[in-house]
Design a protein around this motif. Structure first.
Motif, short mmCIF file in Angstrom:
data_model
loop_
_atom_site.label_atom_id
_atom_site.label_comp_id
_atom_site.label_asym_id
_atom_site.label_seq_id
_atom_site.Cartn_x
_atom_site.Cartn_y
_atom_site.Cartn_z
N VAL A 145 -22.02 -8.22 49.32
CA VAL A 145 -21.25 -7.73 50.47
C VAL A 145 -21.48 -6.23 50.67
CG1 VAL A 145 -18.92 -7.43 51.42
CG2 VAL A 145 -19.55 -9.58 50.31
N GLY A 146 -21.62 -5.47 49.60
CA GLY A 146 -21.90 -4.03 49.71
C GLY A 146 -23.22 -3.77 50.43
N ALA A 151 -26.10 -2.50 55.63
CA ALA A 151 -26.90 -2.96 56.78
C ALA A 151 -26.09 -2.84 58.07
CB ALA A 151 -27.35 -4.41 56.57
N PHE A 152 -24.82 -3.21 58.02
CA PHE A 152 -23.93 -3.08 59.17
C PHE A 152 -23.85 -1.61 59.60
CE2 PHE A 152 -19.58 -1.75 60.27
CZ PHE A 152 -19.45 -2.34 61.52
N MET A 153 -23.58 -0.71 58.66
CA MET A 153 -23.43 0.71 58.99
C MET A 153 -24.70 1.28 59.60
SD MET A 153 -20.33 1.60 58.58
CE MET A 153 -20.68 3.30 59.05
N SER A 154 -25.86 0.76 59.23
CA SER A 154 -27.11 1.28 59.80
C SER A 154 -27.25 0.93 61.28
CB SER A 154 -28.32 0.75 59.01
OG SER A 154 -28.54 -0.61 59.30
N THR A 155 -26.42 0.01 61.78
CA THR A 155 -26.49 -0.38 63.19
C THR A 155 -25.41 0.26 64.06
OG1 THR A 155 -25.03 -2.33 63.05
CG2 THR A 155 -27.36 -2.65 62.47
N VAL A 156 -24.45 0.94 63.45
CA VAL A 156 -23.33 1.53 64.20
C VAL A 156 -23.82 2.69 65.05
CG1 VAL A 156 -21.14 2.77 63.99
CG2 VAL A 156 -21.60 0.82 62.50
N ARG A 157 -23.45 2.66 66.33
CA ARG A 157 -23.81 3.71 67.27
C ARG A 157 -22.63 4.01 68.17
NH1 ARG A 157 -27.33 3.46 64.24
NH2 ARG A 157 -29.51 3.01 64.51
N PRO A 158 -22.26 5.29 68.32
CA PRO A 158 -21.26 5.60 69.35
C PRO A 158 -21.85 5.36 70.73
CG PRO A 158 -21.92 7.59 68.14
CD PRO A 158 -22.71 6.45 67.60
N VAL A 159 -21.03 4.95 71.65
CA VAL A 159 -21.47 4.70 73.02
C VAL A 159 -21.11 5.92 73.85
CG1 VAL A 159 -21.24 3.21 75.04
CG2 VAL A 159 -21.20 2.21 72.75
N ALA A 160 -22.09 6.49 74.55
CA ALA A 160 -21.87 7.68 75.37
C ALA A 160 -20.97 7.35 76.56
CB ALA A 160 -23.21 8.23 75.86
N PRO A 161 -20.34 8.38 77.17
CA PRO A 161 -19.47 8.13 78.33
C PRO A 161 -20.16 7.37 79.46
CG PRO A 161 -19.17 10.37 77.55
CD PRO A 161 -20.33 9.78 76.76
N ASP A 162 -21.50 7.51 79.57
CA ASP A 162 -22.21 6.78 80.62
C ASP A 162 -22.54 5.35 80.21
OD1 ASP A 162 -24.30 7.01 78.82
OD2 ASP A 162 -25.59 8.17 80.15
N GLY A 163 -22.11 4.96 79.00
CA GLY A 163 -22.32 3.60 78.53
C GLY A 163 -23.60 3.41 77.74
N SER A 164 -24.42 4.46 77.62
CA SER A 164 -25.68 4.32 76.89
C SER A 164 -25.46 4.58 75.41
CB SER A 164 -26.72 5.29 77.43
OG SER A 164 -26.33 6.62 77.17
#
Length: 180
Positions: A145-146, A151-164
Motif C-alpha cells: 500500500v505504501g 504512485a498515487f502521489m506522483s500523479t497529483v496535480r493542482p488544477v489552475a484557475p483556467d482548468g488546466s
C-alpha cells in the motif's frame, strides 16, 4: 463531505475505488478511496483533505497538529519518519506514523502515511492552502500500500484557475475540490 479550496486531479492505483467519505464516518475529507481486495482483514483508506491557513503556523507545526489528531483517535501514535520535501513556494512534509488502535473491539497495528502540502499565496504569505493526502493500512499491508500511495502521489496535480493541469491527453483522472 468537505471541499478543497483548490482543485486537484490525480489517478488512483489499480484496485482502489472512490467511496463517499460520510458513508465511512469521515466528515473532513474532500475525497476518499478504499482498497477492498487486500489481504489481512483491514481495508486500506486513502483520503484527501485541506483548507486555507490564514496564519504563519509552520508546516511542521501543522504536521504536529495532524499527529495530535491521530493521537486523539488511537491508543498510541509514534512518528516513524518525517521529512521536509517540496519547495519554498510549495513546501511539503512527508510523515509516517505507527498507530496502535482498537477498531470494533479488535486491536490493529496500523501505518498512516501523510503528505502535507502547502500552496503559498505569493501576494500574501500569511494566506496558504494546506492539503493533506493520507493513506492508512495495517502494518503488514504497508509494503504494498505504501508503494501504491507513492504512485498515487506522483500523479497529483493542482488544477489552475483556467482548468488546466498539464495532464491533457491523459486517461480520465479523478478530481477533488471546488470543480470535482
Amino acid at each position: 463531505m468537505s471541499k478543497l479550496p483548490v482543485p486537484v486531479e490525480f489517478r488512483l492505483p489499480e484496485g482502489w475505488e472512490p467511496v463517499r467519505p460520510e458513508e465511512w464516518g469521515v466528515e473532513n475529507a474532500a475525497f476518499m478511496a478504499v482498497r477492498r481486495e487486500t489481504p489481512g482483514g483491514y481495508v486500506p483508506i486513502l483520503s484527501i483533505s485541506g483548507d486555507w491557513r490564514l496564519d504563519y503556523t509552520t508546516l511542521d507545526s501543522i504536521a504536529d497538529e495532524s499527529v495530535a489528531l491521530a493521537q486523539a483517535q488511537a491508543d498510541q501514535v509514534e512518528i516513524l519518519d518525517r521529512r521536509e520535501i517540496g519547495s519554498e513556494e510549495a513546501p511539503a512534509i512527508l510523515q509516517l506514523l505507527g498507530v496502535s488502535a482498537t477498531i470494533d473491539g479488535r486491536p490493529w497495528e496500523l501505518r498512516q502515511g501523510q503528505v502535507l502540502s502547502g500552496l503559498v499565496d505569493l501576494k500574501d504569505p500569511s494566506r496558504r492552502v494546506v492539503v493533506i493526502y493520507t493513506v492508512t493500512c495495517s502494518a503488514e499491508q504497508f509494503d504494498v500500500v505504501g508503494r501504491e500511495f507513492q504512485a498515487f502521489m506522483s500523479t497529483v496535480r493542482p488544477v489552475a484557475p483556467d482548468g488546466s493541469s498539464g495532464t491533457e491527453g491523459a486517461d480520465s483522472p479523478e478530481s477533488a475540490g471546488p470543480t470535482g
